[in-house]
Design a protein around this motif. Structure first.
Motif, PDB file in Angstrom:
ATOM      1  N   GLY B 254       0.772  -1.242   0.000  1.00  0.00           N
ATOM      2  CA  GLY B 254       0.000   0.000   0.000  1.00  0.00           C
ATOM      3  C   GLY B 254       0.800   1.287   0.000  1.00  0.00           C
ATOM      4  O   GLY B 254       0.243   2.364   0.151  1.00  0.00           O
ATOM      5  N   VAL B 255       2.119   1.198  -0.149  1.00  0.00           N
ATOM      6  CA  VAL B 255       2.928   2.419  -0.236  1.00  0.00           C
ATOM      7  C   VAL B 255       3.856   2.280  -1.437  1.00  0.00           C
ATOM      8  O   VAL B 255       4.700   1.379  -1.480  1.00  0.00           O
ATOM      9  N   ASP B 256       3.694   3.178  -2.408  1.00  0.00           N
ATOM     10  CA  ASP B 256       4.435   3.047  -3.661  1.00  0.00           C
ATOM     11  C   ASP B 256       5.924   3.335  -3.540  1.00  0.00           C
ATOM     12  O   ASP B 256       6.743   2.681  -4.164  1.00  0.00           O
ATOM     13  N   PHE B 257       6.284   4.351  -2.757  1.00  0.00           N
ATOM     14  CA  PHE B 257       7.691   4.765  -2.674  1.00  0.00           C
ATOM     15  C   PHE B 257       8.144   4.839  -1.216  1.00  0.00           C
ATOM     16  O   PHE B 257       8.417   5.917  -0.692  1.00  0.00           O
ATOM     17  N   PRO B 258       8.213   3.681  -0.546  1.00  0.00           N
ATOM     18  CA  PRO B 258       8.504   3.684   0.896  1.00  0.00           C
ATOM     19  C   PRO B 258       9.839   4.342   1.247  1.00  0.00           C
ATOM     20  O   PRO B 258       9.938   5.041   2.255  1.00  0.00           O
ATOM     21  N   VAL B 259      10.864   4.175   0.407  1.00  0.00           N
ATOM     22  CA  VAL B 259      12.169   4.776   0.726  1.00  0.00           C
ATOM     23  C   VAL B 259      12.074   6.301   0.644  1.00  0.00           C
ATOM     24  O   VAL B 259      12.620   7.006   1.491  1.00  0.00           O
ATOM     25  N   HIS B 260      11.329   6.819  -0.334  1.00  0.00           N
ATOM     26  CA  HIS B 260      11.154   8.272  -0.407  1.00  0.00           C
ATOM     27  C   HIS B 260      10.444   8.793   0.841  1.00  0.00           C
ATOM     28  O   HIS B 260      10.826   9.820   1.400  1.00  0.00           O
ATOM     29  N   VAL B 261       9.412   8.078   1.272  1.00  0.00           N
ATOM     30  CA  VAL B 261       8.666   8.532   2.452  1.00  0.00           C
ATOM     31  C   VAL B 261       9.563   8.501   3.693  1.00  0.00           C
ATOM     32  O   VAL B 261       9.662   9.482   4.442  1.00  0.00           O
ATOM     33  N   LEU B 262      10.256   7.397   3.886  1.00  0.00           N
ATOM     34  CA  LEU B 262      11.078   7.243   5.095  1.00  0.00           C
ATOM     35  C   LEU B 262      12.273   8.195   5.073  1.00  0.00           C
ATOM     36  O   LEU B 262      12.572   8.861   6.071  1.00  0.00           O
ATOM     37  N   ALA B 263      12.959   8.288   3.937  1.00  0.00           N
ATOM     38  CA  ALA B 263      14.189   9.084   3.872  1.00  0.00           C
ATOM     39  C   ALA B 263      13.884  10.578   3.928  1.00  0.00           C
ATOM     40  O   ALA B 263      14.462  11.317   4.725  1.00  0.00           O
ATOM     41  N   ILE B 264      12.951  11.018   3.093  1.00  0.00           N
ATOM     42  CA  ILE B 264      12.674  12.459   3.008  1.00  0.00           C
ATOM     43  C   ILE B 264      11.776  12.911   4.154  1.00  0.00           C
ATOM     44  O   ILE B 264      12.082  13.854   4.872  1.00  0.00           O
ATOM     45  N   HIS B 265      10.658  12.211   4.341  1.00  0.00           N
ATOM     46  CA  HIS B 265       9.627  12.686   5.277  1.00  0.00           C
ATOM     47  C   HIS B 265       9.998  12.406   6.724  1.00  0.00           C
ATOM     48  O   HIS B 265       9.861  13.268   7.593  1.00  0.00           O
ATOM     49  N   ALA B 266      10.506  11.196   7.002  1.00  0.00           N
ATOM     50  CA  ALA B 266      10.831  10.852   8.397  1.00  0.00           C
ATOM     51  C   ALA B 266      12.237  11.317   8.791  1.00  0.00           C
ATOM     52  O   ALA B 266      12.439  11.850   9.873  1.00  0.00           O
ATOM     53  N   MET B 267      13.203  11.144   7.878  1.00  0.00           N
ATOM     54  CA  MET B 267      14.606  11.357   8.249  1.00  0.00           C
ATOM     55  C   MET B 267      15.194  12.683   7.775  1.00  0.00           C
ATOM     56  O   MET B 267      16.328  13.027   8.117  1.00  0.00           O
ATOM     57  N   GLY B 268      14.455  13.417   6.947  1.00  0.00           N
ATOM     58  CA  GLY B 268      14.963  14.715   6.499  1.00  0.00           C
ATOM     59  C   GLY B 268      16.154  14.615   5.549  1.00  0.00           C
ATOM     60  O   GLY B 268      17.005  15.501   5.508  1.00  0.00           O
ATOM     61  N   LEU B 269      16.213  13.542   4.777  1.00  0.00           N
ATOM     62  CA  LEU B 269      17.320  13.347   3.834  1.00  0.00           C
ATOM     63  C   LEU B 269      16.972  13.906   2.456  1.00  0.00           C
ATOM     64  O   LEU B 269      15.941  13.539   1.879  1.00  0.00           O
ATOM     65  N   HIS B 270      17.811  14.761   1.926  1.00  0.00           N
ATOM     66  CA  HIS B 270      17.697  15.110   0.518  1.00  0.00           C
ATOM     67  C   HIS B 270      18.101  13.866  -0.274  1.00  0.00           C
ATOM     68  O   HIS B 270      19.114  13.232   0.040  1.00  0.00           O
ATOM     69  N   LEU B 271      17.303  13.500  -1.269  1.00  0.00           N
ATOM     70  CA  LEU B 271      17.590  12.318  -2.090  1.00  0.00           C
ATOM     71  C   LEU B 271      18.079  12.744  -3.458  1.00  0.00           C
ATOM     72  O   LEU B 271      17.562  13.703  -4.034  1.00  0.00           O
ATOM     73  N   LEU B 272      19.053  12.015  -3.985  1.00  0.00           N
ATOM     74  CA  LEU B 272      19.483  12.229  -5.370  1.00  0.00           C
ATOM     75  C   LEU B 272      19.146  10.985  -6.168  1.00  0.00           C
ATOM     76  O   LEU B 272      19.587   9.883  -5.819  1.00  0.00           O
ATOM     77  N   ASP B 273      18.336  11.175  -7.208  1.00  0.00           N
ATOM     78  CA  ASP B 273      17.881  10.045  -8.019  1.00  0.00           C
ATOM     79  C   ASP B 273      18.565  10.042  -9.380  1.00  0.00           C
ATOM     80  O   ASP B 273      18.899  11.093  -9.921  1.00  0.00           O
ATOM     81  N   TYR B 274      18.755   8.835  -9.920  1.00  0.00           N
ATOM     82  CA  TYR B 274      19.249   8.662 -11.288  1.00  0.00           C
ATOM     83  C   TYR B 274      20.578   9.361 -11.538  1.00  0.00           C
ATOM     84  O   TYR B 274      20.791   9.964 -12.586  1.00  0.00           O
ATOM     85  N   LEU B 275      21.483   9.266 -10.565  1.00  0.00           N
ATOM     86  CA  LEU B 275      22.865   9.679 -10.814  1.00  0.00           C
ATOM     87  C   LEU B 275      23.529   8.610 -11.673  1.00  0.00           C
ATOM     88  O   LEU B 275      22.904   7.613 -12.052  1.00  0.00           O
ATOM     89  N   GLN B 276      24.813   8.784 -11.984  1.00  0.00           N
ATOM     90  CA  GLN B 276      25.545   7.695 -12.655  1.00  0.00           C
ATOM     91  C   GLN B 276      26.918   7.582 -12.012  1.00  0.00           C
ATOM     92  O   GLN B 276      27.555   8.589 -11.709  1.00  0.00           O
ATOM     93  N   PHE B 277      27.322   6.375 -11.728  1.00  0.00           N
ATOM     94  CA  PHE B 277      28.591   6.127 -11.054  1.00  0.00           C
ATOM     95  C   PHE B 277      29.576   5.368 -11.945  1.00  0.00           C
ATOM     96  O   PHE B 277      30.592   4.863 -11.463  1.00  0.00           O
ATOM     97  N   GLU B 278      29.268   5.297 -13.240  1.00  0.00           N
ATOM     98  CA  GLU B 278      30.123   4.498 -14.141  1.00  0.00           C
ATOM     99  C   GLU B 278      31.468   5.171 -14.386  1.00  0.00           C
ATOM    100  O   GLU B 278      32.435   4.512 -14.757  1.00  0.00           O
ATOM    101  N   ASP B 279      31.538   6.492 -14.183  1.00  0.00           N
ATOM    102  CA  ASP B 279      32.837   7.183 -14.296  1.00  0.00           C
ATOM    103  C   ASP B 279      33.583   7.142 -12.960  1.00  0.00           C
ATOM    104  O   ASP B 279      34.800   7.017 -12.924  1.00  0.00           O
TER     105      ASP B 279
END
Lengths: 315, 315, 315, 315
Positions: B254-279
């Motif tokens: 029943g929760v589509d993006f649990p990590v977004h909810v927990l990280a941003i809403h509960a923990m106050g973490l700015h999230l960075l999505d779709y970075l690339q680490f191949e370099d």
């Protein structure tokens, strides 16, 4: 060297004098003729040395907030649109996402941005003799901002001209000479060196904040073209200003943006226009230190002629 | 702790288990309830220490090029438009300016971006109990990306999960557990500490490059919600991933993006999505070192829910 | 490290040794060069952890009563004047107000007070290189006590040197070394950590109570300058003592208050002078615990170089 | 209970009604008749519980800066004098000390301060029947501010009346009733309990900031005397306001400061006048929480009728 004369009498350059200056700078910057231009002066050893400039761990922005309201210097402001929820939000769980999109011109007269080397087309070529035909409606196939995709990281140096002259800002039309730059070095006890990211403050942002915006396209403080001799001597890697870097009206007969032509086209300098130094300057003053680690991270816009940026100084 | 089970059987969380995890993380991250969230863990002393991480002066991007072609994971790609010459160019002088503009969604499934704390609305509030009504059609009046206007500068640490498991990438639907993170620390001989910028590689970008894009909204590798306990224990300041950070389909009832909810809403973490680490990853491998100075410089978009970014690592 | 030698033979520092110590501490405390100095080490997470130090709910003052009678160490005592009734009191109702006013020096040798970072001018600058010209007859325009207007709240730790040495107090002229501080940590089973508010007891107040006041300007127990290396290692946020923190006579050739110069000017430490620990120490002894929540709330005196204070410990 | 009537018609109290209210409150506050008055409600257990109110580690001042310029509400402002160098400065070493002194009235109408229980003389006695003769030109020999020398530490609760009424501030002359207080409790989902430090916001500071100072002695918003029944029911330990707590003109026939008489003299409440809540209120709003740890640390002024203070809230 041109000595400072004030707004009343800026030395005018004839077309011939400008041509001679162009050729002189082109020759002295031959080392920067590659597709990264003067960024080649930033060696790993210099990045390492720049990191050693960090003494207190203070960070500060060199950008102004993106403006979304039209003004005399911003007829087509950036547009910011909230796009509400994302498809497939699980509203049953009480979860929604605040989303947005934005649109902006890269080279406006209000927002802080960086010019790629492909930004200037002069006499049928780009910097380094690259054919102008490399820039098409589809974008720039050479010298795009992607040249800086790994960031521009180096030692930043701020030369504060209003501080040197004991004024809050340079009035529109006034210009900065090479003598001003060397005098600021002496006053601030700092010396610009090879590979530095040079920032020259004219007070454009402070005047705009206190007096309100004006039609900057018509009248602006900036660098006198001859001041670029100082940059060529010191082999700086980047030039940034709180204005457009070029004065308006132009000090050169028949050339609207002589500093853009000389810096980008002849010397291979990435230019940063319309930054703001009102947050940085007081920190430098308090620490009596005008050099710092600086990181410029343009967006990876494909085939683009530049990018909005938020350069960060770390003191 | 949840032990790794692989794509075959990721542990599901019931709504009650999710609620309990939310409350536990909220309490442990109470110190981060301010308007800068967990960024408060980045003290000047930590920025200074992070600058000391620079050993070779190599710089590398953690962003992918902005994409302007539609794809299964990018139905509304960024638009880049060349805008030709600027009014009043002095064509007599043979001077022209290549200009452009661009438009993009901040939170697409292809472009590297940062989520502001106002991005997640959960049960009627934003992070820290700020009323959802603070987000309007005009923008976010609280917790916007302006909280990071001076940049996010600190020690970056990359934990490489495919490297740990000896695979090129995690398959879509697979998830990273807290045990994976501690095992990666051991394998890489690095320990995540308070105030670090944590980057977790799942190989999303590499798979996309080799296999082509797919409908990532339906199936993605990412973190299992329970892995956030590791982040709470270590008090990291930021979380970034080469995917969306959340798995798809969701591991939580029943929760589509649990990590977004927990990280941003509960923990106050700015999230960075779709970075690339191949370099970055090969450089870390070559130097046998997975920590570095990292600078994230979001654009100063007013009242925005995030920004496209080009994080720079300096090794 | 300097080992303890007792009043008989305190190690003297030459001007050169002092200069080397100054430079070493300045470099190690570079993170504290901002306008709040070492207070930057007190993060919200540390305040939250400090609140968890409260176990019994006992509160106790770390200040001595303000003294209004002159003495050998208090030639210009605070003046307290009853100002009787207020204009317009309704005497018919039998209502009167007892009113008063007071006047005091902030930096006397008898009253408990805090020194702002602008208190010390050394070689023409204040802490962090701020020009001495920022202090004028009108007050301090930088580094004033207003830097602490939101209070200084953190974990307090008391290191009791007379207890360590088994004496009622250190005799005037005696000094505390870094070895004394580490030995006190061991004896009290506490470890000073980053962001702590460190209080060092020398017994000045107890000796004064039992023997009567003396000319403390001439002879006082305090810290040896080298003891500040301990504070730099641990990154404490504040230093407080029951004496002046500096010994008299000075242990340093040609510098009267070496601890004030090193702590305030080089390390950015707010100093608290002439506190009293005679109420706190027995509570710590009874609870076998020398750490506690501590709140220091300077008055919001504008442009002031310090403030009288009444720090409160909550055990 | 008195219901709110607005500035137009505040309910007037006759001398007899006031006398009855006085006797009723005196009887209900008999438990607070000791020399610490209602501070006796703050038990160690309550201090411990208050420390548990800290959730984020945010600290904020409840005081306004001390004012040194005269104004309509501050005819005798505090005086701040720089006292230059200290005797015996070692100028040879380039060491100087910036020093200062200050003088102020404790009970002015502009500066944040606390009233001791001896501040009110009513019908020949102080609180608890202490003879008025205990207050002499030499000071107060009983019920002085020294009663709070170990600080006042407890759970603070802010009730925001302008927020309740949807206005920026209460207009001068308006008053707060018991119904307002209970309605604010409901609106803010907080309940005032025994031993709490109650702060009631009327918006005096905000109006003063936006409209400029006025002759507050003539017209002020504050509490209606009947509102003290709420405080007696809940057995609060302290009352603080951003104004004087009393309205002007007085709502009581023949008594200028009825709230001061009832709160201090009958109920044994230390009063805090002219605090400021403009920094605290937004933090409470953001956290949706109006209770917090609060520490009030009066100076240890001997025999004084009060003290300037800088109360600190820790959220």
């Amino acid at each position: 060297m041109v000595t400072h004369a004030g707004p009343a009498g800026p030395p005018r350059l004839t077309r011939d004098e400008f041509g001679a200056l162009y050729r002189s700078l082109l020759a002295r910057a031959a080392w920067a003729a590659g597709d990264r231009g003067a960024l080649d002066a930033i060696t790993p050893a210099r990045v390492l040395a720049a990191a050693r400039e960090v003494r207190t761990g203070r960070t500060v922005t060199l950008a102004a907030p993106v403006e979304t309201l039209p003004g005399p210097d911003n007829p087509e402001p950036a547009r910011h649109r909230m796009s509400g929820q994302r498809e497939g939000d699980d509203t049953a769980s009480g979860l929604h996402f605040a989303m947005d999109s934005f649109a902006m011109n890269v080279h406006g007269d209000a927002d802080s941005h960086i010019d790629a080397l492909c930004h200037v087309i002069y006499d049928g070529t780009l910097h380094g003799g690259v054919p102008a035909s490399s820039v098409t409606a589809g974008g720039a196939t050479a010298l795009s901002i992607e040249a800086a995709h790994n960031g521009i990281v180096g030692r930043g140096v701020l030369l504060d001209i209003p501080r040197l002259r004991g004024v809050p800002w340079l009035e529109p039309g006034d210009h900065v000479t090479a003598d001003d730059l060397t005098a600021a070095e002496t006053a601030q006890q700092v010396r610009v060196a090879e590979g530095d990211l040079l920032f020259v403050r004219v007070g454009h942002r402070r005047r705009r904040a206190e007096r309100g915006a004006w039609h900057a396209a018509s009248t602006r403080a900036g660098l006198h073209p001859s001041a670029l001799e100082f940059l060529a001597d010191r082999r700086v890697a980047v030039l940034g200003g709180d204005g457009n870097n070029d004065t308006a009206p132009s000090s050169t007969e028949g050339v609207d943006f002589p500093v853009h032509v000389l810096a980008i086209h002849a010397m291979g300098l990435h230019l940063l226009d319309y930054l703001q130094f009102e947050d940085l300057a007081p920190l430098c003053e308090a620490q009596r230190r005008w050099s710092f680690l600086c990181v410029i991270a343009p967006l990876r816009l494909p085939d683009a002629t530049g990018s909005p940026v938020n350069p960060i100084a770390v003191l």
